[in-house]
Design a protein around this motif. Structure first.
Motif, PDB file in Angstrom:
ATOM      1  N   ILE A   1      -7.282  -0.251  -1.977  1.00  0.00           N
ATOM      2  CA  ILE A   1      -6.771   0.974  -1.351  1.00  0.00           C
ATOM      3  C   ILE A   1      -7.814   1.562  -0.402  1.00  0.00           C
ATOM      4  CG2 ILE A   1      -6.215   3.406  -1.821  1.00  0.00           C
ATOM      5  CD1 ILE A   1      -4.651   2.423  -4.294  1.00  0.00           C
TER       6      ILE A   1
ATOM      7  N   PHE B   1       0.816  -1.208   0.000  1.00  0.00           N
ATOM      8  CA  PHE B   1       0.000   0.000   0.000  1.00  0.00           C
ATOM      9  C   PHE B   1       0.852   1.262   0.000  1.00  0.00           C
ATOM     10  CE2 PHE B   1      -2.056   3.387   2.524  1.00  0.00           C
ATOM     11  CZ  PHE B   1      -3.208   3.596   1.779  1.00  0.00           C
TER      12      PHE B   1
ATOM     13  N   THR C   1       1.941   2.133  -3.524  1.00  0.00           N
ATOM     14  CA  THR C   1       0.888   1.991  -4.538  1.00  0.00           C
ATOM     15  C   THR C   1      -0.113   3.129  -4.465  1.00  0.00           C
ATOM     16  OG1 THR C   1       1.090  -0.430  -4.524  1.00  0.00           O
ATOM     17  CG2 THR C   1      -0.933   0.493  -5.424  1.00  0.00           C
ATOM     18  N   HIS C   2      -0.521   3.508  -3.254  1.00  0.00           N
ATOM     19  CA  HIS C   2      -1.591   4.505  -3.156  1.00  0.00           C
ATOM     20  C   HIS C   2      -1.139   5.904  -3.552  1.00  0.00           C
ATOM     21  CE1 HIS C   2       0.127   5.841   0.678  1.00  0.00           C
ATOM     22  NE2 HIS C   2      -0.823   6.767   0.779  1.00  0.00           N
TER      23      HIS C   2
END
Length: 203
Positions: A188, A165, A168-169
Protein backbone atom coordinates in the motif's frame (compact mmCIF):
# COMPACT_ATOMS: atom_id res chain seq x y z
CA UNK A 1 -9.53 12.76 -29.56
CA UNK A 2 -12.75 13.64 -27.79
CA UNK A 3 -12.62 14.47 -24.09
CA UNK A 4 -13.21 11.39 -22.00
CA UNK A 5 -16.14 11.62 -19.61
CA UNK A 6 -16.19 9.53 -16.47
CA UNK A 7 -19.57 8.94 -14.84
CA UNK A 8 -18.59 8.31 -11.26
CA UNK A 9 -19.58 8.30 -7.57
CA UNK A 10 -16.74 9.86 -5.59
CA UNK A 11 -16.72 7.41 -2.63
CA UNK A 12 -16.66 4.42 -5.00
CA UNK A 13 -13.49 2.36 -5.17
CA UNK A 14 -14.48 1.15 -8.61
CA UNK A 15 -14.67 4.72 -9.85
CA UNK A 16 -11.45 5.57 -8.02
CA UNK A 17 -9.56 2.93 -10.00
CA UNK A 18 -10.32 4.82 -13.18
CA UNK A 19 -9.55 8.29 -11.78
CA UNK A 20 -6.22 7.04 -10.45
CA UNK A 21 -5.16 5.44 -13.73
CA UNK A 22 -6.27 8.41 -15.85
CA UNK A 23 -4.36 10.78 -13.56
CA UNK A 24 -1.22 8.65 -13.60
CA UNK A 25 -1.34 8.26 -17.37
CA UNK A 26 -1.81 12.02 -17.62
CA UNK A 27 -4.97 11.74 -19.70
CA UNK A 28 -7.44 14.61 -19.27
CA UNK A 29 -11.04 13.73 -18.48
CA UNK A 30 -14.28 15.26 -17.30
CA UNK A 31 -15.77 13.70 -14.18
CA UNK A 32 -19.55 13.64 -13.87
CA UNK A 33 -20.89 12.79 -10.41
CA UNK A 34 -23.68 10.22 -10.31
CA UNK A 35 -25.09 9.94 -6.80
CA UNK A 36 -26.10 6.29 -6.55
CA UNK A 37 -27.67 6.92 -3.13
CA UNK A 38 -30.23 9.17 -4.81
CA UNK A 39 -30.99 6.73 -7.60
CA UNK A 40 -29.16 8.75 -10.26
CA UNK A 41 -27.73 5.57 -11.84
CA UNK A 42 -31.25 4.23 -12.36
CA UNK A 43 -32.60 7.05 -14.52
CA UNK A 44 -33.52 6.38 -18.13
CA UNK A 45 -30.74 8.76 -19.22
CA UNK A 46 -28.06 6.86 -17.31
CA UNK A 47 -29.45 3.45 -18.26
CA UNK A 48 -29.04 4.45 -21.90
CA UNK A 49 -25.30 4.55 -21.17
CA UNK A 50 -25.16 1.37 -19.06
CA UNK A 51 -28.11 -0.99 -18.94
CA UNK A 52 -26.71 -2.48 -15.73
CA UNK A 53 -27.26 0.85 -13.98
CA UNK A 54 -23.91 0.97 -12.25
CA UNK A 55 -20.92 3.29 -12.16
CA UNK A 56 -18.27 3.82 -13.37
CA UNK A 57 -19.03 4.38 -17.03
CA UNK A 58 -16.45 5.87 -19.38
CA UNK A 59 -17.71 7.81 -22.40
CA UNK A 60 -15.04 7.44 -25.06
CA UNK A 61 -16.88 8.94 -28.02
CA UNK A 62 -20.30 9.87 -29.32
CA UNK A 63 -22.73 7.16 -28.15
CA UNK A 64 -19.74 5.02 -27.18
CA UNK A 65 -19.66 3.91 -23.56
CA UNK A 66 -17.66 1.38 -21.59
CA UNK A 67 -18.75 -0.05 -18.24
CA UNK A 68 -17.20 -2.40 -15.65
CA UNK A 69 -14.22 -0.86 -13.88
CA UNK A 70 -11.68 -3.54 -14.74
CA UNK A 71 -12.68 -3.58 -18.41
CA UNK A 72 -12.12 0.19 -18.41
CA UNK A 73 -8.71 -0.31 -16.79
CA UNK A 74 -7.73 -2.73 -19.55
CA UNK A 75 -8.96 -0.36 -22.27
CA UNK A 76 -7.08 2.64 -20.89
CA UNK A 77 -3.86 0.80 -20.05
CA UNK A 78 -3.38 -0.87 -23.43
CA UNK A 79 -0.09 0.35 -24.89
CA UNK A 80 1.02 2.02 -21.64
CA UNK A 81 3.50 1.10 -18.91
CA UNK A 82 0.59 -0.01 -16.74
CA UNK A 83 -0.07 -3.17 -18.78
CA UNK A 84 2.63 -5.70 -19.74
CA UNK A 85 3.12 -6.52 -23.41
CA UNK A 86 3.89 -10.25 -23.23
CA UNK A 87 0.96 -12.67 -23.23
CA UNK A 88 1.74 -14.47 -19.99
CA UNK A 89 2.20 -11.33 -17.91
CA UNK A 90 -0.93 -9.78 -19.42
CA UNK A 91 -2.86 -12.95 -18.54
CA UNK A 92 -1.54 -12.69 -14.99
CA UNK A 93 -2.91 -9.15 -14.81
CA UNK A 94 -6.27 -10.46 -15.95
CA UNK A 95 -6.07 -13.22 -13.36
CA UNK A 96 -5.81 -10.64 -10.57
CA UNK A 97 -8.53 -8.44 -12.09
CA UNK A 98 -10.89 -11.44 -12.08
CA UNK A 99 -9.82 -12.32 -8.52
CA UNK A 100 -10.58 -8.77 -7.43
CA UNK A 101 -14.11 -8.82 -8.83
CA UNK A 102 -15.01 -12.37 -7.72
CA UNK A 103 -13.11 -13.07 -4.49
CA UNK A 104 -12.28 -9.60 -3.12
CA UNK A 105 -14.64 -6.76 -4.06
CA UNK A 106 -17.94 -8.52 -3.19
CA UNK A 107 -16.78 -8.89 0.41
CA UNK A 108 -14.44 -6.00 1.19
CA UNK A 109 -16.21 -3.33 -0.86
CA UNK A 110 -19.69 -4.40 0.22
CA UNK A 111 -18.70 -4.33 3.89
CA UNK A 112 -17.36 -0.80 3.45
CA UNK A 113 -20.52 0.26 1.65
CA UNK A 114 -22.79 -1.05 4.39
CA UNK A 115 -20.72 0.35 7.26
CA UNK A 116 -19.17 3.61 6.05
CA UNK A 117 -21.41 4.78 3.22
CA UNK A 118 -24.85 3.61 4.31
CA UNK A 119 -24.04 3.68 8.03
CA UNK A 120 -25.97 0.46 8.63
CA UNK A 121 -23.43 -1.74 10.42
CA UNK A 122 -25.96 -2.91 13.00
CA UNK A 123 -28.61 -3.69 10.41
CA UNK A 124 -26.17 -5.84 8.43
CA UNK A 125 -24.42 -7.29 11.51
CA UNK A 126 -25.07 -10.96 10.67
CA UNK A 127 -24.36 -10.62 6.95
CA UNK A 128 -21.11 -8.83 7.74
CA UNK A 129 -19.78 -11.90 9.55
CA UNK A 130 -19.84 -13.87 6.30
CA UNK A 131 -18.49 -10.93 4.31
CA UNK A 132 -15.58 -10.62 6.72
CA UNK A 133 -14.80 -14.33 6.59
CA UNK A 134 -14.48 -14.28 2.80
CA UNK A 135 -12.80 -10.87 2.79
CA UNK A 136 -10.06 -12.03 5.15
CA UNK A 137 -9.57 -15.11 2.96
CA UNK A 138 -8.94 -12.79 -0.01
CA UNK A 139 -6.51 -10.70 2.03
CA UNK A 140 -4.62 -13.86 3.01
CA UNK A 141 -4.22 -14.76 -0.67
CA UNK A 142 -2.88 -11.29 -1.37
CA UNK A 143 -0.56 -11.35 1.64
CA UNK A 144 0.91 -14.70 0.66
CA UNK A 145 1.43 -13.59 -2.92
CA UNK A 146 3.03 -10.27 -1.96
CA UNK A 147 5.43 -11.76 0.57
CA UNK A 148 8.82 -11.17 -1.02
CA UNK A 149 7.31 -9.24 -3.93
CA UNK A 150 6.89 -5.53 -4.59
CA UNK A 151 3.84 -5.72 -6.87
CA UNK A 152 1.39 -8.31 -8.16
CA UNK A 153 2.76 -8.98 -11.64
CA UNK A 154 6.34 -8.95 -12.86
CA UNK A 155 7.68 -6.75 -10.05
CA UNK A 156 6.20 -3.67 -11.69
CA UNK A 157 3.23 -1.43 -10.93
CA UNK A 158 0.31 -2.38 -13.19
CA UNK A 159 -3.46 -2.11 -13.34
CA UNK A 160 -3.56 -5.32 -11.29
CA UNK A 161 -2.22 -3.26 -8.38
CA UNK A 162 -4.61 -0.39 -9.05
CA UNK A 163 -7.62 -2.73 -9.11
CA UNK A 164 -6.71 -4.40 -5.82
CA UNK A 165 -5.50 -1.24 -4.10
CA UNK A 166 -8.77 0.64 -4.55
CA UNK A 167 -10.73 -1.22 -1.88
CA UNK A 168 -7.86 -2.84 0.05
CA UNK A 169 -6.38 0.42 1.31
CA UNK A 170 -9.75 1.45 2.77
CA UNK A 171 -10.69 -2.03 4.03
CA UNK A 172 -10.66 -0.68 7.60
CA UNK A 173 -13.76 1.32 6.63
CA UNK A 174 -15.45 -2.04 6.16
CA UNK A 175 -14.37 -3.34 9.55
CA UNK A 176 -11.22 -5.18 8.42
CA UNK A 177 -8.04 -5.07 10.51
CA UNK A 178 -5.05 -4.80 8.17
CA UNK A 179 -2.43 -4.59 10.92
CA UNK A 180 -1.40 -8.25 10.65
CA UNK A 181 -0.95 -8.07 6.87
CA UNK A 182 2.60 -6.73 6.75
CA UNK A 183 3.25 -7.40 3.05
CA UNK A 184 -0.03 -5.72 2.10
CA UNK A 185 0.83 -2.75 4.29
CA UNK A 186 4.21 -2.29 2.59
CA UNK A 187 2.58 -2.68 -0.85
CA UNK A 188 0.00 0.00 0.00
CA UNK A 189 2.80 2.43 0.88
CA UNK A 190 4.62 1.64 -2.38
CA UNK A 191 1.51 2.50 -4.36
CA UNK A 192 0.98 5.74 -2.48
CA UNK A 193 4.57 6.66 -3.44
CA UNK A 194 3.91 6.24 -7.18
CA UNK A 195 4.10 9.36 -9.39
CA UNK A 196 0.88 11.38 -9.75
CA UNK A 197 -0.88 9.40 -7.02
CA UNK A 198 -4.28 10.70 -5.89
CA UNK A 199 -6.42 9.63 -2.95
CA UNK A 200 -9.86 8.02 -3.17
CA UNK A 201 -11.70 11.25 -2.35
CA UNK A 202 -9.90 13.31 -4.98
CA UNK A 203 -11.63 14.06 -8.25
Amino acid sequence: METLRLYDFLPSGNGYKIRLLLTQIGMPFERIEINILKGESRTSEFLSKNLNGKIPVLEIGEDKYLAESNAILMYLSEGTEFLPYDHYSKAQVLQWLFFEQYSHEPFIATSRYWISILGKAEEYKEALKEKHQHGYAALEVMENHLTGKKFFVGERYTVADIALFAYTHVADEGGFDLSKFKAIGAWIERIKAQPRFIGIGEG
